[in-house]
Design a protein around this motif. Structure first.
Motif, mmCIF file in Angstrom:
data_model
loop_
_atom_site.group_PDB
_atom_site.id
_atom_site.type_symbol
_atom_site.label_atom_id
_atom_site.label_comp_id
_atom_site.label_asym_id
_atom_site.label_seq_id
_atom_site.Cartn_x
_atom_site.Cartn_y
_atom_site.Cartn_z
ATOM 1 N N GLU A 213 0.927 -1.087 -0.012
ATOM 2 C CA GLU A 213 0.065 -0.084 -0.201
ATOM 3 C C GLU A 213 0.713 0.962 0.180
ATOM 4 N N GLY A 214 0.802 1.778 -0.467
ATOM 5 C CA GLY A 214 1.361 2.921 -1.176
ATOM 6 C C GLY A 214 0.816 4.069 -0.864
ATOM 7 N N LEU A 215 0.245 4.464 -0.109
ATOM 8 C CA LEU A 215 -0.234 5.946 0.021
ATOM 9 C C LEU A 215 0.154 6.545 0.858
ATOM 10 N N ASP A 216 1.308 7.917 -0.427
ATOM 11 C CA ASP A 216 2.094 9.135 0.612
ATOM 12 C C ASP A 216 1.592 10.285 0.024
ATOM 13 N N PHE A 217 1.557 11.127 0.458
ATOM 14 C CA PHE A 217 1.903 12.884 -0.440
ATOM 15 C C PHE A 217 2.695 12.480 -1.398
ATOM 16 N N ASP A 218 3.785 12.031 -1.447
ATOM 17 C CA ASP A 218 5.251 11.801 -2.908
ATOM 18 C C ASP A 218 4.235 10.802 -3.328
ATOM 19 N N LYS A 219 3.399 10.509 -4.519
ATOM 20 C CA LYS A 219 2.482 9.774 -5.124
ATOM 21 C C LYS A 219 3.274 8.879 -5.827
ATOM 22 N N GLY A 221 7.098 8.835 -5.420
ATOM 23 C CA GLY A 221 7.616 8.291 -4.767
ATOM 24 C C GLY A 221 7.182 6.567 -4.211
ATOM 25 N N ALA A 222 5.990 6.773 -3.670
ATOM 26 C CA ALA A 222 5.100 4.988 -3.299
ATOM 27 C C ALA A 222 5.135 4.721 -4.868
ATOM 28 N N ALA A 223 4.847 4.932 -5.570
ATOM 29 C CA ALA A 223 5.087 4.285 -7.109
ATOM 30 C C ALA A 223 6.186 3.450 -7.210
ATOM 31 N N LYS A 224 7.129 4.430 -7.304
ATOM 32 C CA LYS A 224 8.546 3.693 -7.437
ATOM 33 C C LYS A 224 9.367 2.695 -6.055
ATOM 34 N N ASN A 225 9.302 2.750 -4.537
ATOM 35 C CA ASN A 225 8.763 2.497 -3.834
ATOM 36 C C ASN A 225 7.824 0.351 -3.627
#
Length: 379
Positions: A213-219, A221-225
């Motif tokens: 679950e990549g839920l972050d204001f840095d969208k 960056g979350a996708a890359k993770n």
């Protein structure tokens, strides 16, 4: 907003002069300490539109579509940015109120609507919302404002239905190792409902596992993770726009055509991303509900506020346009965008004024679909 700030300064000076001369008039009943804003010197009503971003295609579609109605009705419009901080939206409303605006169309309501309605009531200014539902959010304070005469109503899409449809189609296409992507939960009820519905669909499906679950204001960056840490992922459900956030990490990892991906609020490059197979679902059409919400707002500003039988403010649910192929998306853009607003003034004119029917407006709005667009515009 520079023009708005300058206008606020002028208004403040005028208020000071009136106070010094003992003028200013009497506040209307129910408006608190503020006086009901009057039309500007040229006779135009003024409406502020609050967006979370005014540079993306989502915002351009909305503003251009609302402008079709505003121009016909002699309404002056200005935009402001709500961003991800609710206090900024509150500041926007305060600024518009101080500048003598007559109404607010809020695309970024969140959970501070009771505070915003309080400001509107104080100044005799009306507010309507669209896109982000508040009546379905138990934390929005909807019950506190639904009967307030300065809340003109809301127009929204069924987020749970749309997200469930997309997630279930991902599963039908073979998704087994899935990820969720978007802003952190708690920011906006519409995005929360998308994630909650998709998560439930995945959790209830046999053999499907949520691996990240990549839920972050840095969208981005979350996708890359997600991509870097889970190369086994075969579907990513996102609650936001994905051309600028998920597209590049997938392509860099060579996973573009191997991972099923959706996109809300499409932007530049969306069609190309569908054509090359990176994006499989596009959700659009929010400019349609903004036009309907503007009708509710205009009626309220002109003394013809629409209400339910019990006197509460309208809550009109509409449907998104879901494109599952480049061809469908091209059709949707051709008939529902900044270049081709989804409704004409002539179509919405019957829903304006003292004799207009909320039931008729609701029925008209709820017919909205790609087929409806094609029928109305002869495609």
């Amino acid at each position: 907003m520079k023009k708005l700030i300058a206008l606020i300064t002028v208004v403040a000076m005028c208020v000071g002069i009136l106070a010094a001369c003992g003028g200013g008039g009497t506040a209307p009943a129910g408006s608190g300490s503020g006086a009901a804003p009057a039309p500007s010197a040229d006779g135009k009503l003024k409406v502020g539109i609050i967006l979370y971003d005014d540079s993306c295609q989502w915002a351009k579609d909305i503003v251009a579509s609302v402008k079709v109605l505003a121009d016909e009705l002699g309404v002056e419009i200005e935009t402001a940015i709500g961003g991800t901080d609710p206090s900024v939206t509150k500041e926007d409303v305060q600024n518009f109120a101080a500048a003598g605006y007559n109404g607010i169309l809020n695309l970024h309501p969140g959970t501070i609507m009771p505070e915003l309605v309080d400001i509107c009531e104080q100044y005799g200014m009306y507010i309507a919302t669209s896109n982000d539902p508040i009546s379905t959010n138990p934390n929005s304070g909807y019950d506190e404002i639904k009967d307030n005469p300065y809340f003109a109503g809301e127009v929204w899409e069924d987020e749970s239905k749309t997200a469930t449809e997309i997630a279930e189609d991902m599963i039908a296409k073979g998704a087994k190792k899935v990820a969720l992507h978007g802003f952190p939960e708690g920011l906006a009820s519409q995005m929360d409902q998308r994630l909650i519905a998709a998560r439930a669909a995945f959790e209830n499906a046999d053999g499907v596992e949520i691996v990240a679950e990549g839920l972050d204001f840095d969208k981005a960056g979350a996708a890359k993770n997600i991509v870097d840490q889970h190369p086994e992922v075969d579907a990513i459900f996102s609650s936001v726009e994905t051309v600028s956030t998920v597209y590049q990490p997938l392509n860099d990892a060579g996973l573009a055509e191997k991972v099923i991906l959706n996109c809300y609020d499409p932007s530049e490059g969306t069609l190309e991303a569908m054509q090359d197979g990176t994006i499989n679902y596009v959700v659009s059409g929010t400019c349609a509900d903004s036009m309907i919400a503007f009708i509710l707002l205009y009626n309220a500003m002109t003394g013809n506020r629409m209400t339910n039988d019990d006197g509460s403010s309208p809550s009109i649910q509409m449907s998104y346009l879901i494109s599952k192929s480049p061809e469908e998306y091209e059709e949707a853009r051709a008939l529902c965008s900044d270049e081709h607003p989804p409704f004409t003034y002539e179509e919405l004119k019957p829903f304006i004024g003292a004799d207009a029917s909320l039931a008729d407006l609701t029925a008209f709005a709820q017919k909205f679909s790609l087929e409806d667009l094609k029928t109305r515009f002869g495609q």
